[in-house]
Design a protein around this motif. Structure first.
Motif, PDB file in Angstrom:
ATOM      1  N   ILE A   1      -4.343   1.893   2.160  1.00 25.42           N
ATOM      2  CA  ILE A   1      -3.632   3.088   1.730  1.00 25.42           C
ATOM      3  C   ILE A   1      -3.529   3.077   0.210  1.00 25.42           C
ATOM      4  O   ILE A   1      -3.226   2.046  -0.399  1.00 25.42           O
ATOM      5  N   VAL A   2      -3.799   4.210  -0.401  1.00 24.56           N
ATOM      6  CA  VAL A   2      -3.742   4.348  -1.857  1.00 24.56           C
ATOM      7  C   VAL A   2      -3.076   5.688  -2.201  1.00 24.56           C
ATOM      8  O   VAL A   2      -3.525   6.731  -1.696  1.00 24.56           O
ATOM      9  N   PRO A   3      -2.036   5.660  -3.030  1.00 25.07           N
ATOM     10  CA  PRO A   3      -1.316   4.480  -3.529  1.00 25.07           C
ATOM     11  C   PRO A   3      -0.341   3.935  -2.487  1.00 25.07           C
ATOM     12  O   PRO A   3       0.014   4.641  -1.541  1.00 25.07           O
ATOM     13  N   ARG A   4       0.116   2.737  -2.707  1.00 21.18           N
ATOM     14  CA  ARG A   4       1.043   2.090  -1.779  1.00 21.18           C
ATOM     15  C   ARG A   4       2.496   2.380  -2.142  1.00 21.18           C
ATOM     16  O   ARG A   4       3.386   2.216  -1.311  1.00 21.18           O
TER      17      ARG A   4
ATOM     18  N   ALA B   1       4.537  13.990  -2.123  1.00 21.70           N
ATOM     19  CA  ALA B   1       3.693  12.904  -2.620  1.00 21.70           C
ATOM     20  C   ALA B   1       2.560  12.695  -1.625  1.00 21.70           C
ATOM     21  O   ALA B   1       2.736  12.850  -0.416  1.00 21.70           O
ATOM     22  N   GLU B   2       1.387  12.355  -2.149  1.00 23.89           N
ATOM     23  CA  GLU B   2       0.197  12.234  -1.310  1.00 23.89           C
ATOM     24  C   GLU B   2      -0.362  10.817  -1.349  1.00 23.89           C
ATOM     25  O   GLU B   2      -0.398  10.182  -2.403  1.00 23.89           O
ATOM     26  N   SER B   3      -0.785  10.350  -0.184  1.00 20.42           N
ATOM     27  CA  SER B   3      -1.498   9.079  -0.075  1.00 20.42           C
ATOM     28  C   SER B   3      -2.759   9.283   0.758  1.00 20.42           C
ATOM     29  O   SER B   3      -2.815  10.182   1.607  1.00 20.42           O
ATOM     30  N   THR B   4      -3.736   8.429   0.491  1.00 20.64           N
ATOM     31  CA  THR B   4      -4.978   8.462   1.265  1.00 20.64           C
ATOM     32  C   THR B   4      -5.101   7.176   2.069  1.00 20.64           C
ATOM     33  O   THR B   4      -5.024   6.072   1.516  1.00 20.64           O
TER      34      THR B   4
ATOM     35  N   GLN C   1      -5.390  12.046   5.007  1.00 18.15           N
ATOM     36  CA  GLN C   1      -4.401  12.330   3.983  1.00 18.15           C
ATOM     37  C   GLN C   1      -2.999  12.337   4.608  1.00 18.15           C
ATOM     38  O   GLN C   1      -2.791  12.912   5.671  1.00 18.15           O
ATOM     39  N   ILE C   2      -2.067  11.702   3.905  1.00 15.67           N
ATOM     40  CA  ILE C   2      -0.679  11.674   4.359  1.00 15.67           C
ATOM     41  C   ILE C   2       0.189  12.325   3.278  1.00 15.67           C
ATOM     42  O   ILE C   2       0.137  11.936   2.110  1.00 15.67           O
TER      43      ILE C   2
END
Length: 234
Positions: free
Chosen positions: A2-5, A16-19, A62-63
């Motif tokens: 996961i990026v970013p953590r 906010a988005e994480s991949t 995507q989260i």
């Protein structure tokens, strides 16, 4: 992966988005389901809740993190875990950890009750402060009247109002010069609450001071009566 953590977000404002990158390391076609532990379901959403992968292939999900600005949500750091489960082999799973920080935010209101009081000597108002945000509010309370004719005693002039709660603070007001005779005197009062960052809120109230007597007439009549009775007695 996961990026970013580590992520930061304002509650109720943006997201906010994480991949999350998923890889099928097995030798069969498999479908994987996603879930998060440590966060309420209303705080996040996936671009896909399930992912089907061929052996040794990868795919990204995507989260989005969007905690709501509602009672119970507070500023702070929230560690969480994303769990990936195989549907072909239910006992197989993988976990990755990360952290979401809800940033501090202050929003409050101030009122004074009752708005108007009629009194002879001193009176007590109640200052009500309502915290309507995710952070505890450290405030400074000040009171003044336009003519500077009153003295004030605020029971707690440096309160800390917990997130999503309210407090009542007694405030006594009394004239600097207590008139015994005269008309009712009106005092317009401003009560302010402020934070160290300069967030200032204002509330108004009114005190009507009523002297013991409205004129000298009752006293003159009494003196006249005393004199007459003294003459008669003499």
């Amino acid at each position: 992966i996961i990026v970013p953590r580590a992520l930061e977000v304002m509650a109720g404002a943006g997201q906010a988005e994480s991949t999350l990158e998923i890889q099928n390391t097995g030798s069969i076609v498999d479908k994987f389901s996603l879930e998060i532990e440590g966060l309420a379901e209303t705080w996040y959403s996936f671009s896909a809740m399930e992912v089907a992968l061929m052996p040794h292939t990868r795919e990204q999900v995507q989260i989005s993190f969007h905690p709501p600005r509602v009672p119970g949500v507070k500023a702070g750091r929230y560690p969480f875990a994303i769990i990936l489960r195989s549907q072909s082999i239910p006992q197989d799973s993988a976990t990755v950890t990360a952290q979401l920080e809800v940033l501090p935010s202050v929003d409050y209101s101030i009122t004074v009750k009752p708005y108007r009081i009629l009194c002879r000597k001193d009176c007590t108002f109640q200052i009500q402060i309502v915290n309507k945000d995710v952070s505890d509010s450290a405030l400074f309370i000040d009171a003044a009247d336009i003519e500077n004719g009153l003295r004030f005693e605020v029971e707690n002039d440096s309160p800390v109002v917990p997130s999503w709660q309210h407090i009542n603070i007694p405030m006594a007001a009394r004239p600097r010069r207590n008139s015994i005779i005269g008309d009712i005197k009106r005092y317009d009062i401003n009560v302010t609450a402020s934070t160290a960052e300069g967030n200032i809120q204002l509330a108004r109230c009114q005190m009507d001071h009523k002297p013991l007597l409205s004129s000298w007439r009752p006293i003159l009549r009494l003196l006249k009566y005393i004199v007459v009775m003294g003459v008669i007695g003499f």
